[in-house]
Motif scaffolding. Structure first.
Motif, short mmCIF file in Angstrom:
data_model
loop_
_atom_site.label_atom_id
_atom_site.label_comp_id
_atom_site.label_asym_id
_atom_site.label_seq_id
_atom_site.Cartn_x
_atom_site.Cartn_y
_atom_site.Cartn_z
N ASN A 131 15.48 -82.79 -11.40
CA ASN A 131 16.72 -83.06 -10.70
C ASN A 131 16.82 -82.36 -9.35
O ASN A 131 17.90 -82.25 -8.77
CB ASN A 131 17.91 -82.66 -11.57
CG ASN A 131 17.85 -81.16 -11.91
OD1 ASN A 131 16.86 -80.50 -11.67
ND2 ASN A 131 18.95 -80.67 -12.51
N THR A 161 11.87 -81.86 0.18
CA THR A 161 12.17 -82.15 1.58
C THR A 161 10.89 -82.38 2.38
O THR A 161 9.98 -81.52 2.37
CB THR A 161 12.96 -81.00 2.22
OG1 THR A 161 14.15 -80.77 1.45
CG2 THR A 161 13.34 -81.34 3.66
N ARG A 216 5.92 -83.15 -7.48
CA ARG A 216 6.42 -83.84 -8.68
C ARG A 216 6.05 -83.10 -9.96
O ARG A 216 6.82 -83.07 -10.91
CB ARG A 216 5.86 -85.26 -8.71
CG ARG A 216 6.31 -86.08 -9.93
CD ARG A 216 5.86 -87.52 -9.80
NE ARG A 216 4.42 -87.65 -9.76
CZ ARG A 216 3.61 -87.70 -10.83
NH1 ARG A 216 4.15 -87.64 -12.05
NH2 ARG A 216 2.33 -87.84 -10.71
N GLN A 222 12.21 -86.58 -8.73
CA GLN A 222 12.88 -85.79 -7.71
C GLN A 222 13.40 -86.69 -6.58
O GLN A 222 12.89 -87.79 -6.37
CB GLN A 222 11.94 -84.74 -7.11
CG GLN A 222 11.55 -83.63 -8.08
CD GLN A 222 10.30 -83.97 -8.87
OE1 GLN A 222 9.75 -85.08 -8.74
NE2 GLN A 222 9.84 -83.04 -9.70
N THR A 223 14.39 -86.16 -5.87
CA THR A 223 14.91 -86.86 -4.71
C THR A 223 14.10 -86.45 -3.48
O THR A 223 13.96 -85.25 -3.20
CB THR A 223 16.39 -86.52 -4.49
OG1 THR A 223 17.15 -86.90 -5.66
CG2 THR A 223 16.93 -87.24 -3.26
N VAL A 228 15.43 -81.47 -5.18
CA VAL A 228 15.17 -82.22 -3.95
C VAL A 228 13.88 -81.73 -3.31
O VAL A 228 13.65 -80.52 -3.19
CB VAL A 228 16.33 -82.06 -2.95
CG1 VAL A 228 16.01 -82.78 -1.64
CG2 VAL A 228 17.63 -82.60 -3.55
N LYS A 288 13.81 -86.15 0.33
CA LYS A 288 14.66 -86.11 1.52
C LYS A 288 13.77 -86.05 2.76
O LYS A 288 12.92 -85.15 2.87
CB LYS A 288 15.58 -84.89 1.47
CG LYS A 288 16.51 -84.76 2.66
CD LYS A 288 17.39 -83.53 2.52
CE LYS A 288 18.31 -83.38 3.71
NZ LYS A 288 19.15 -82.16 3.59
N GLN A 330 8.83 -92.71 -3.78
CA GLN A 330 10.12 -92.38 -4.40
C GLN A 330 10.27 -93.06 -5.75
O GLN A 330 10.93 -92.53 -6.66
CB GLN A 330 11.25 -92.79 -3.46
CG GLN A 330 12.64 -92.49 -3.99
CD GLN A 330 12.91 -91.00 -4.18
OE1 GLN A 330 13.24 -90.31 -3.23
NE2 GLN A 330 12.79 -90.50 -5.39
#
Length: 462
Positions: free
Chosen positions: A369, A373, A363, A332-333, A371, A335, A327
Protein backbone atom coordinates in the motif's frame (compact mmCIF):
# COMPACT_ATOMS: atom_id res chain seq x y z
CA UNK A 1 74.93 -15.35 -21.70
CA UNK A 2 72.35 -13.82 -23.99
CA UNK A 3 70.23 -12.78 -21.03
CA UNK A 4 73.16 -10.89 -19.53
CA UNK A 5 73.80 -9.23 -22.88
CA UNK A 6 70.15 -8.13 -23.07
CA UNK A 7 70.03 -6.73 -19.54
CA UNK A 8 69.57 -3.02 -18.93
CA UNK A 9 73.06 -2.75 -17.44
CA UNK A 10 74.62 -4.27 -20.58
CA UNK A 11 72.57 -2.06 -22.89
CA UNK A 12 73.48 1.08 -20.93
CA UNK A 13 77.16 0.08 -21.03
CA UNK A 14 77.07 -0.56 -24.78
CA UNK A 15 75.30 2.74 -25.37
CA UNK A 16 77.90 4.55 -23.26
CA UNK A 17 80.76 2.92 -25.21
CA UNK A 18 79.25 3.86 -28.56
CA UNK A 19 78.59 7.40 -27.42
CA UNK A 20 82.12 7.80 -26.06
CA UNK A 21 83.74 6.48 -29.23
CA UNK A 22 81.62 8.74 -31.44
CA UNK A 23 82.29 11.72 -29.18
CA UNK A 24 86.06 11.14 -29.14
CA UNK A 25 86.14 10.69 -32.91
CA UNK A 26 84.30 13.98 -33.34
CA UNK A 27 86.60 15.72 -30.86
CA UNK A 28 89.73 14.28 -32.49
CA UNK A 29 88.58 15.14 -36.00
CA UNK A 30 87.58 18.67 -34.94
CA UNK A 31 90.87 19.22 -33.08
CA UNK A 32 93.01 17.94 -35.94
CA UNK A 33 91.02 19.99 -38.43
CA UNK A 34 91.27 23.21 -36.44
CA UNK A 35 94.93 22.70 -35.53
CA UNK A 36 95.77 21.63 -39.08
CA UNK A 37 94.12 24.67 -40.64
CA UNK A 38 95.87 26.93 -38.15
CA UNK A 39 99.29 25.36 -38.78
CA UNK A 40 98.82 25.38 -42.56
CA UNK A 41 97.91 29.04 -42.37
CA UNK A 42 101.03 29.72 -40.30
CA UNK A 43 103.15 27.79 -42.80
CA UNK A 44 101.56 29.75 -45.60
CA UNK A 45 102.39 33.03 -43.87
CA UNK A 46 105.94 31.79 -43.21
CA UNK A 47 106.29 30.77 -46.84
CA UNK A 48 105.20 34.23 -47.98
CA UNK A 49 107.85 35.88 -45.79
CA UNK A 50 110.37 33.25 -46.82
CA UNK A 51 109.67 33.95 -50.47
CA UNK A 52 110.09 37.72 -49.94
CA UNK A 53 113.46 37.16 -48.27
CA UNK A 54 114.52 34.75 -51.01
CA UNK A 55 113.68 37.30 -53.71
CA UNK A 56 115.52 40.03 -51.78
CA UNK A 57 118.61 37.82 -51.49
CA UNK A 58 118.85 37.40 -55.27
CA UNK A 59 120.90 40.39 -56.38
CA UNK A 60 123.13 40.88 -59.39
CA UNK A 61 122.06 37.54 -60.87
CA UNK A 62 123.37 35.63 -57.88
CA UNK A 63 121.73 34.77 -54.52
CA UNK A 64 123.22 35.95 -51.23
CA UNK A 65 122.61 32.88 -49.09
CA UNK A 66 124.17 34.46 -46.04
CA UNK A 67 121.66 37.29 -46.22
CA UNK A 68 118.86 34.76 -46.71
CA UNK A 69 119.88 32.72 -43.63
CA UNK A 70 120.16 35.80 -41.46
CA UNK A 71 116.94 37.53 -42.50
CA UNK A 72 114.48 34.68 -43.06
CA UNK A 73 111.77 34.57 -40.33
CA UNK A 74 111.87 30.77 -40.00
CA UNK A 75 114.45 28.21 -39.01
CA UNK A 76 116.35 27.32 -42.18
CA UNK A 77 117.70 24.03 -40.82
CA UNK A 78 114.77 22.11 -42.31
CA UNK A 79 113.96 24.70 -44.99
CA UNK A 80 115.09 24.37 -48.55
CA UNK A 81 115.21 26.88 -51.41
CA UNK A 82 116.08 26.80 -55.08
CA UNK A 83 116.49 29.55 -57.70
CA UNK A 84 116.41 28.75 -61.40
CA UNK A 85 117.36 31.20 -64.09
CA UNK A 86 115.79 30.38 -67.46
CA UNK A 87 116.11 31.81 -70.89
CA UNK A 88 113.12 30.66 -72.86
CA UNK A 89 112.64 27.00 -72.01
CA UNK A 90 116.30 26.44 -71.27
CA UNK A 91 117.60 26.59 -67.72
CA UNK A 92 120.71 28.79 -67.64
CA UNK A 93 121.63 28.46 -63.97
CA UNK A 94 120.39 26.77 -60.74
CA UNK A 95 121.20 27.87 -57.21
CA UNK A 96 120.52 25.74 -54.11
CA UNK A 97 120.68 26.31 -50.42
CA UNK A 98 122.66 23.86 -48.34
CA UNK A 99 121.39 20.25 -48.62
CA UNK A 100 118.68 21.26 -51.09
CA UNK A 101 120.29 19.38 -53.98
CA UNK A 102 120.37 16.17 -51.95
CA UNK A 103 116.81 16.86 -50.77
CA UNK A 104 115.60 17.00 -54.38
CA UNK A 105 117.49 13.90 -55.55
CA UNK A 106 114.41 11.71 -55.08
CA UNK A 107 111.94 13.83 -56.94
CA UNK A 108 110.44 10.73 -58.57
CA UNK A 109 108.83 9.79 -55.23
CA UNK A 110 107.29 13.22 -54.65
CA UNK A 111 103.51 13.43 -55.08
CA UNK A 112 101.07 16.20 -54.18
CA UNK A 113 98.58 15.71 -51.35
CA UNK A 114 96.72 18.99 -51.44
CA UNK A 115 97.59 22.38 -52.85
CA UNK A 116 101.17 23.32 -51.88
CA UNK A 117 101.60 20.25 -49.63
CA UNK A 118 103.97 17.58 -50.92
CA UNK A 119 105.27 14.31 -49.59
CA UNK A 120 108.92 13.32 -50.00
CA UNK A 121 109.52 9.64 -49.41
CA UNK A 122 112.79 10.02 -47.53
CA UNK A 123 112.16 13.46 -46.03
CA UNK A 124 108.51 13.68 -44.97
CA UNK A 125 105.85 16.31 -45.65
CA UNK A 126 106.71 19.81 -46.88
CA UNK A 127 104.90 22.98 -47.81
CA UNK A 128 106.04 24.03 -51.29
CA UNK A 129 105.67 27.50 -52.82
CA UNK A 130 106.82 28.78 -56.17
CA UNK A 131 107.11 32.25 -57.65
CA UNK A 132 108.17 33.35 -61.15
CA UNK A 133 109.58 36.80 -62.06
CA UNK A 134 110.63 38.17 -65.41
CA UNK A 135 113.93 40.10 -65.48
CA UNK A 136 114.63 41.26 -69.03
CA UNK A 137 115.20 38.25 -71.25
CA UNK A 138 115.55 35.99 -68.25
CA UNK A 139 112.94 34.26 -66.17
CA UNK A 140 113.70 33.61 -62.49
CA UNK A 141 111.83 30.76 -60.74
CA UNK A 142 111.89 30.73 -56.91
CA UNK A 143 111.02 27.51 -55.02
CA UNK A 144 110.88 27.00 -51.25
CA UNK A 145 110.07 23.96 -49.14
CA UNK A 146 109.01 24.33 -45.50
CA UNK A 147 109.01 21.21 -43.33
CA UNK A 148 105.64 20.11 -42.00
CA UNK A 149 107.06 17.17 -40.07
CA UNK A 150 106.68 19.01 -36.77
CA UNK A 151 103.01 19.51 -37.55
CA UNK A 152 102.66 15.82 -38.38
CA UNK A 153 104.17 14.96 -35.00
CA UNK A 154 101.58 17.19 -33.35
CA UNK A 155 98.87 15.34 -35.24
CA UNK A 156 100.31 12.01 -34.13
CA UNK A 157 100.40 13.21 -30.54
CA UNK A 158 96.76 14.35 -30.75
CA UNK A 159 95.73 10.98 -32.19
CA UNK A 160 97.68 9.07 -29.54
CA UNK A 161 96.21 11.22 -26.77
CA UNK A 162 92.68 10.85 -28.17
CA UNK A 163 93.11 7.10 -28.53
CA UNK A 164 94.54 6.81 -25.02
CA UNK A 165 91.79 8.92 -23.50
CA UNK A 166 89.16 6.93 -25.41
CA UNK A 167 90.55 3.59 -24.23
CA UNK A 168 90.84 4.84 -20.67
CA UNK A 169 87.31 6.23 -20.84
CA UNK A 170 86.05 2.91 -22.21
CA UNK A 171 87.70 0.91 -19.46
CA UNK A 172 86.86 3.17 -16.54
CA UNK A 173 83.52 4.34 -17.95
CA UNK A 174 82.35 0.81 -18.79
CA UNK A 175 83.13 -0.38 -15.30
CA UNK A 176 81.52 2.66 -13.65
CA UNK A 177 78.50 2.52 -15.96
CA UNK A 178 78.01 -1.19 -15.32
CA UNK A 179 78.21 -0.68 -11.55
CA UNK A 180 75.81 2.28 -11.69
CA UNK A 181 73.39 0.49 -14.01
CA UNK A 182 73.33 -2.57 -11.76
CA UNK A 183 72.67 -0.35 -8.77
CA UNK A 184 69.84 1.38 -10.59
CA UNK A 185 68.44 -1.97 -11.77
CA UNK A 186 68.66 -3.62 -8.36
CA UNK A 187 65.06 -2.64 -7.44
CA UNK A 188 63.86 -4.30 -10.66
CA UNK A 189 65.89 -7.41 -9.88
CA UNK A 190 64.36 -7.49 -6.40
CA UNK A 191 60.86 -7.07 -7.86
CA UNK A 192 61.50 -9.87 -10.37
CA UNK A 193 62.65 -12.22 -7.59
CA UNK A 194 59.63 -11.33 -5.49
CA UNK A 195 57.30 -11.89 -8.46
CA UNK A 196 58.86 -15.33 -9.05
CA UNK A 197 58.34 -16.24 -5.40
CA UNK A 198 54.69 -15.19 -5.63
CA UNK A 199 54.07 -17.04 -8.90
CA UNK A 200 55.78 -20.21 -7.62
CA UNK A 201 54.04 -20.18 -4.24
CA UNK A 202 52.32 -23.58 -3.76
CA UNK A 203 49.37 -22.16 -1.81
CA UNK A 204 48.98 -18.39 -2.14
CA UNK A 205 46.92 -16.78 0.61
CA UNK A 206 45.71 -13.89 -1.54
CA UNK A 207 47.65 -11.29 0.45
CA UNK A 208 50.83 -11.34 -1.65
CA UNK A 209 52.30 -8.02 -2.77
CA UNK A 210 55.57 -6.84 -4.25
CA UNK A 211 57.94 -4.89 -1.97
CA UNK A 212 57.79 -1.17 -2.76
CA UNK A 213 61.30 0.30 -3.16
CA UNK A 214 62.16 3.82 -2.05
CA UNK A 215 63.63 4.68 -5.45
CA UNK A 216 63.99 5.29 -8.30
CA UNK A 217 60.68 7.12 -8.52
CA UNK A 218 59.63 5.36 -11.75
CA UNK A 219 60.22 1.90 -10.26
CA UNK A 220 58.41 2.84 -7.06
CA UNK A 221 55.37 4.09 -9.00
CA UNK A 222 55.44 0.98 -11.21
CA UNK A 223 55.47 -1.26 -8.12
CA UNK A 224 52.59 0.63 -6.52
CA UNK A 225 50.51 0.37 -9.70
CA UNK A 226 51.42 -3.30 -10.11
CA UNK A 227 50.32 -4.01 -6.54
CA UNK A 228 47.05 -2.23 -7.28
CA UNK A 229 46.60 -4.39 -10.35
CA UNK A 230 47.48 -7.49 -8.34
CA UNK A 231 44.97 -6.52 -5.68
CA UNK A 232 42.32 -5.89 -8.32
CA UNK A 233 42.98 -9.28 -9.93
CA UNK A 234 42.78 -10.95 -6.52
CA UNK A 235 39.44 -9.29 -5.87
CA UNK A 236 38.24 -10.40 -9.29
CA UNK A 237 39.30 -13.97 -8.57
CA UNK A 238 37.52 -13.84 -5.23
CA UNK A 239 34.40 -12.45 -6.90
CA UNK A 240 34.55 -15.11 -9.61
CA UNK A 241 34.97 -17.87 -7.05
CA UNK A 242 32.09 -16.45 -5.03
CA UNK A 243 30.03 -16.17 -8.20
CA UNK A 244 30.62 -19.83 -9.05
CA UNK A 245 29.79 -20.80 -5.49
CA UNK A 246 26.62 -18.69 -5.46
CA UNK A 247 25.55 -19.92 -8.89
CA UNK A 248 26.04 -23.52 -7.79
CA UNK A 249 24.05 -22.83 -4.64
CA UNK A 250 21.22 -21.13 -6.53
CA UNK A 251 21.04 -23.95 -9.07
CA UNK A 252 21.20 -26.63 -6.41
CA UNK A 253 17.92 -25.52 -4.77
CA UNK A 254 15.62 -25.96 -7.80
CA UNK A 255 17.47 -29.10 -8.88
CA UNK A 256 16.95 -30.62 -5.44
CA UNK A 257 13.25 -29.82 -5.57
CA UNK A 258 12.90 -31.24 -9.08
CA UNK A 259 14.77 -34.45 -8.27
CA UNK A 260 12.78 -34.82 -5.02
CA UNK A 261 9.45 -34.70 -6.80
CA UNK A 262 10.72 -36.98 -9.57
CA UNK A 263 11.72 -39.52 -6.92
CA UNK A 264 8.33 -39.09 -5.19
CA UNK A 265 6.51 -39.80 -8.42
CA UNK A 266 8.68 -42.81 -9.15
CA UNK A 267 7.92 -44.34 -5.74
CA UNK A 268 4.27 -43.40 -5.23
CA UNK A 269 3.00 -42.16 -8.59
CA UNK A 270 1.24 -45.36 -9.58
CA UNK A 271 -0.49 -45.76 -6.23
CA UNK A 272 -1.33 -42.08 -5.84
CA UNK A 273 -2.00 -40.47 -9.23
CA UNK A 274 -3.22 -37.32 -7.49
CA UNK A 275 0.46 -36.49 -6.74
CA UNK A 276 1.20 -35.83 -10.40
CA UNK A 277 -0.55 -32.47 -10.58
CA UNK A 278 1.20 -30.95 -7.56
CA UNK A 279 4.61 -32.42 -8.44
CA UNK A 280 4.44 -31.28 -12.03
CA UNK A 281 3.51 -27.77 -10.87
CA UNK A 282 6.52 -27.70 -8.57
CA UNK A 283 8.80 -29.09 -11.30
CA UNK A 284 7.51 -26.47 -13.76
CA UNK A 285 7.97 -23.65 -11.27
CA UNK A 286 11.48 -24.71 -10.33
CA UNK A 287 12.50 -25.26 -13.96
CA UNK A 288 11.32 -21.74 -14.76
CA UNK A 289 13.50 -20.45 -11.93
CA UNK A 290 16.46 -22.34 -13.39
CA UNK A 291 15.73 -21.00 -16.86
CA UNK A 292 15.49 -17.43 -15.58
CA UNK A 293 18.71 -17.87 -13.60
CA UNK A 294 20.61 -19.32 -16.56
CA UNK A 295 19.35 -16.58 -18.90
CA UNK A 296 20.46 -13.94 -16.39
CA UNK A 297 23.87 -15.56 -16.07
CA UNK A 298 24.23 -15.65 -19.86
CA UNK A 299 23.20 -12.00 -20.07
CA UNK A 300 25.84 -11.02 -17.52
CA UNK A 301 28.45 -13.10 -19.33
CA UNK A 302 27.69 -11.42 -22.65
CA UNK A 303 27.91 -7.98 -21.05
CA UNK A 304 31.45 -8.55 -19.71
CA UNK A 305 33.01 -7.39 -23.01
CA UNK A 306 29.95 -5.93 -24.71
CA UNK A 307 29.69 -2.50 -26.27
CA UNK A 308 26.46 -0.61 -26.67
CA UNK A 309 25.54 2.06 -29.17
CA UNK A 310 24.12 5.24 -27.69
CA UNK A 311 21.86 7.85 -29.22
CA UNK A 312 19.88 10.88 -28.16
CA UNK A 313 16.29 10.20 -27.05
CA UNK A 314 13.65 11.63 -24.69
CA UNK A 315 14.00 10.00 -21.26
CA UNK A 316 10.70 11.52 -20.02
CA UNK A 317 8.63 9.85 -22.74
CA UNK A 318 10.35 6.52 -22.05
CA UNK A 319 9.72 6.70 -18.28
CA UNK A 320 6.06 7.59 -18.75
CA UNK A 321 5.54 4.68 -21.13
CA UNK A 322 7.33 2.10 -18.95
CA UNK A 323 5.69 3.23 -15.68
CA UNK A 324 2.22 3.26 -17.26
CA UNK A 325 2.65 -0.31 -18.43
CA UNK A 326 4.24 -1.54 -15.19
CA UNK A 327 1.55 0.01 -12.95
CA UNK A 328 -0.72 -2.90 -13.91
CA UNK A 329 1.77 -5.42 -12.48
CA UNK A 330 2.49 -3.91 -9.07
CA UNK A 331 0.30 -3.26 -6.04
CA UNK A 332 2.25 -0.11 -5.11
CA UNK A 333 1.25 3.29 -6.42
CA UNK A 334 3.76 4.60 -8.95
CA UNK A 335 4.15 8.37 -8.70
CA UNK A 336 5.91 10.11 -11.60
CA UNK A 337 7.57 13.53 -11.21
CA UNK A 338 9.18 14.53 -14.50
CA UNK A 339 9.70 17.67 -16.62
CA UNK A 340 8.10 18.07 -20.02
CA UNK A 341 11.21 16.80 -21.83
CA UNK A 342 14.73 15.57 -21.09
CA UNK A 343 17.03 14.44 -23.90
CA UNK A 344 19.80 12.02 -22.89
CA UNK A 345 22.64 10.29 -24.75
CA UNK A 346 22.28 6.62 -23.87
CA UNK A 347 21.08 3.21 -25.03
CA UNK A 348 17.30 3.32 -24.73
CA UNK A 349 16.85 -0.45 -24.48
CA UNK A 350 19.44 -0.76 -21.71
CA UNK A 351 17.93 2.09 -19.68
CA UNK A 352 14.45 0.59 -20.05
CA UNK A 353 15.73 -2.74 -18.75
CA UNK A 354 17.39 -0.92 -15.83
CA UNK A 355 14.19 0.96 -14.97
CA UNK A 356 12.16 -2.27 -15.03
CA UNK A 357 14.73 -3.91 -12.72
CA UNK A 358 14.48 -1.03 -10.24
CA UNK A 359 10.65 -1.10 -10.34
CA UNK A 360 10.72 -4.86 -9.82
CA UNK A 361 13.05 -4.45 -6.86
CA UNK A 362 10.69 -1.84 -5.33
CA UNK A 363 7.68 -4.14 -5.88
CA UNK A 364 9.45 -6.97 -3.99
CA UNK A 365 10.59 -5.03 -0.94
CA UNK A 366 8.17 -2.06 -0.53
CA UNK A 367 4.82 -2.45 1.26
CA UNK A 368 1.89 -3.13 -1.08
CA UNK A 369 0.00 0.00 0.00
CA UNK A 370 3.03 2.33 -0.29
CA UNK A 371 4.08 4.81 -2.98
CA UNK A 372 7.08 4.37 -5.30
CA UNK A 373 8.30 7.70 -6.65
CA UNK A 374 9.95 7.94 -10.07
CA UNK A 375 11.56 11.32 -10.68
CA UNK A 376 13.72 12.95 -13.36
CA UNK A 377 15.86 16.00 -12.60
CA UNK A 378 18.76 17.77 -14.24
CA UNK A 379 22.12 18.29 -12.54
CA UNK A 380 24.96 19.93 -14.43
CA UNK A 381 25.73 17.98 -17.59
CA UNK A 382 23.79 14.89 -16.50
CA UNK A 383 20.21 13.76 -16.08
CA UNK A 384 19.17 12.01 -12.85
CA UNK A 385 16.53 9.28 -12.94
CA UNK A 386 15.59 8.12 -9.42
CA UNK A 387 13.33 5.35 -8.11
CA UNK A 388 12.48 5.81 -4.40
CA UNK A 389 10.54 3.24 -2.32
CA UNK A 390 9.34 3.09 1.30
CA UNK A 391 10.71 -0.36 2.01
CA UNK A 392 12.98 -1.46 4.88
CA UNK A 393 15.99 0.36 3.38
CA UNK A 394 19.58 -0.81 2.98
CA UNK A 395 22.20 -0.53 5.74
CA UNK A 396 25.18 1.65 4.89
CA UNK A 397 27.55 -1.33 5.17
CA UNK A 398 25.52 -3.20 2.54
CA UNK A 399 25.09 -0.42 -0.03
CA UNK A 400 28.37 -1.21 -1.81
CA UNK A 401 27.47 -4.90 -2.10
CA UNK A 402 23.91 -4.91 -3.35
CA UNK A 403 25.05 -4.70 -6.98
CA UNK A 404 27.11 -7.89 -6.60
CA UNK A 405 25.78 -11.05 -8.17
CA UNK A 406 23.46 -13.14 -5.94
CA UNK A 407 23.84 -10.72 -3.05
CA UNK A 408 20.83 -10.38 -0.72
CA UNK A 409 20.68 -7.93 2.19
CA UNK A 410 18.61 -10.25 4.40
CA UNK A 411 19.15 -13.89 3.45
CA UNK A 412 16.48 -15.21 5.84
CA UNK A 413 13.85 -12.80 4.45
CA UNK A 414 14.95 -12.98 0.81
CA UNK A 415 14.14 -16.69 0.52
CA UNK A 416 10.48 -15.76 0.62
CA UNK A 417 10.99 -13.22 -2.16
CA UNK A 418 11.16 -14.51 -5.70
CA UNK A 419 14.18 -13.59 -7.80
CA UNK A 420 17.63 -14.70 -8.85
CA UNK A 421 19.65 -12.02 -7.05
CA UNK A 422 21.02 -10.87 -10.42
CA UNK A 423 18.61 -8.06 -11.30
CA UNK A 424 20.58 -5.20 -9.75
CA UNK A 425 23.88 -6.62 -11.02
CA UNK A 426 22.50 -6.66 -14.58
CA UNK A 427 21.05 -3.15 -14.16
CA UNK A 428 24.39 -1.86 -12.93
CA UNK A 429 26.22 -3.37 -15.90
CA UNK A 430 23.69 -2.10 -18.42
CA UNK A 431 23.85 1.43 -17.00
CA UNK A 432 27.65 1.43 -17.16
CA UNK A 433 27.70 0.15 -20.74
CA UNK A 434 25.24 2.89 -21.65
CA UNK A 435 27.59 5.57 -20.34
CA UNK A 436 25.76 6.14 -17.07
CA UNK A 437 26.14 5.34 -13.39
CA UNK A 438 23.85 3.51 -10.95
CA UNK A 439 23.98 4.11 -7.19
CA UNK A 440 21.78 3.87 -4.09
CA UNK A 441 21.15 6.19 -1.12
CA UNK A 442 18.68 6.30 1.73
CA UNK A 443 15.21 7.61 1.02
CA UNK A 444 13.65 10.15 3.32
CA UNK A 445 11.91 9.36 5.63
CA UNK A 446 12.25 5.59 4.93
CA UNK A 447 13.35 3.17 2.27
CA UNK A 448 15.88 3.26 -0.55
CA UNK A 449 16.46 5.57 -3.48
CA UNK A 450 18.16 4.19 -6.59
CA UNK A 451 19.67 6.85 -8.86
CA UNK A 452 20.63 6.50 -12.53
CA UNK A 453 22.97 9.25 -13.78
CA UNK A 454 22.93 9.67 -17.57
CA UNK A 455 24.78 12.10 -19.85
CA UNK A 456 22.61 14.76 -21.43
CA UNK A 457 22.30 14.98 -25.19
CA UNK A 458 24.10 17.78 -26.98
CA UNK A 459 20.85 19.62 -27.59
CA UNK A 460 20.21 19.84 -23.82
CA UNK A 461 23.54 21.58 -23.26
CA UNK A 462 22.99 24.33 -25.84
Amino acid sequence: MSKRGNSSAARITHAYNRLLVILMLLVSFSTITVVGIHLIKNKHDDSVELMKTLKASFDQDEPDWQYWHENTPVNTHHTFARIQVKQGKKTVQRYYTRNTRRFLDNTWSTWPLISNVQYQGNQGVYYHTQAVEQEGQLEVVYDTWLSLNGMIEIFKMILLMSTGITLLGLLVGSWATRVLARRLNQPLVTLTSAAKVISNAPSPDGQEALPVPQGPEEVRELTVEFNRLLHSLKQQVVRDNQFVSDASHELRTPLTAIRGHVALLQRHGKAHPELFADSLAVIDDESQKMQQLIESLLALSRMENAQMSVAAYDLVAQVKRVVSRYQQQTPQTLKVIVPDRMMVQANAEAIEHTLLALLSNARKYAPANSVVTIQITKGGQRALLSVADLGPGIPDAEKAKIFDRFYRVDESRSKAIKGTGLGLAIAKQLTTLSGGELSVVDNVPQGSRFMVHLPLAVSENL
